[in-house]
Scaffold this motif. Structure first.
Motif: not given
Length: 118
Positions: A24-25, A51-53, A107
């Motif tokens: 996760y960022h 997260n990327d989603d 990140t």
């Protein structure tokens, strides 16, 4: 209280660390303009794990409050507190927003290659 069942969009510090380590960022959100008092910068910042989603989990305190207020957003009110927390997460280059509404994303993978941030 099981925060994952009660409020799936929040996470305590231990869970936040786990999310960051799993990819996760960290999104730092400035909620109040920063200002300098003597040699210390003050403001209000909150953190989210994203997260990327686009799934977001907001960092909350783990302390239960009386009267049913069990979940409280973790707020950082000084740059020193914010920087210390981010360093403890494993970040070695720190930047942060100073105007209300600004955001900054970190990140852990950036730390390895020295990429800049948005």
């Amino acid at each position: 209280m099981d925060l994952e069942k009660e409020a799936p969009n929040v996470v305590t510090e231990a869970g936040f660390r786990d999310l960051i380590e799993s990819g996760y960022h960290v999104e730092v959100v400035c909620k109040e303009d920063a200002s300098r008092k003597n040699s210390v910068w003050h403001g209000v910042w909150i953190l989210r794990a994203v997260n990327d989603d686009g799934v977001e989990k907001q960092l909350v305190t783990a302390r239960a409050r009386r009267g049913g207020d069990y979940i409280k957003v973790r707020k950082f009110k000084t740059v020193t507190g914010l920087v210390s927390f981010l360093i403890d997460l494993g970040f070695t280059v720190i930047a942060f927003p100073v105007l209300e509404g600004q955001r900054w994303t970190f990140t852990l993978s950036q730390e390895e290659d020295g990429d800049s941030n948005s």
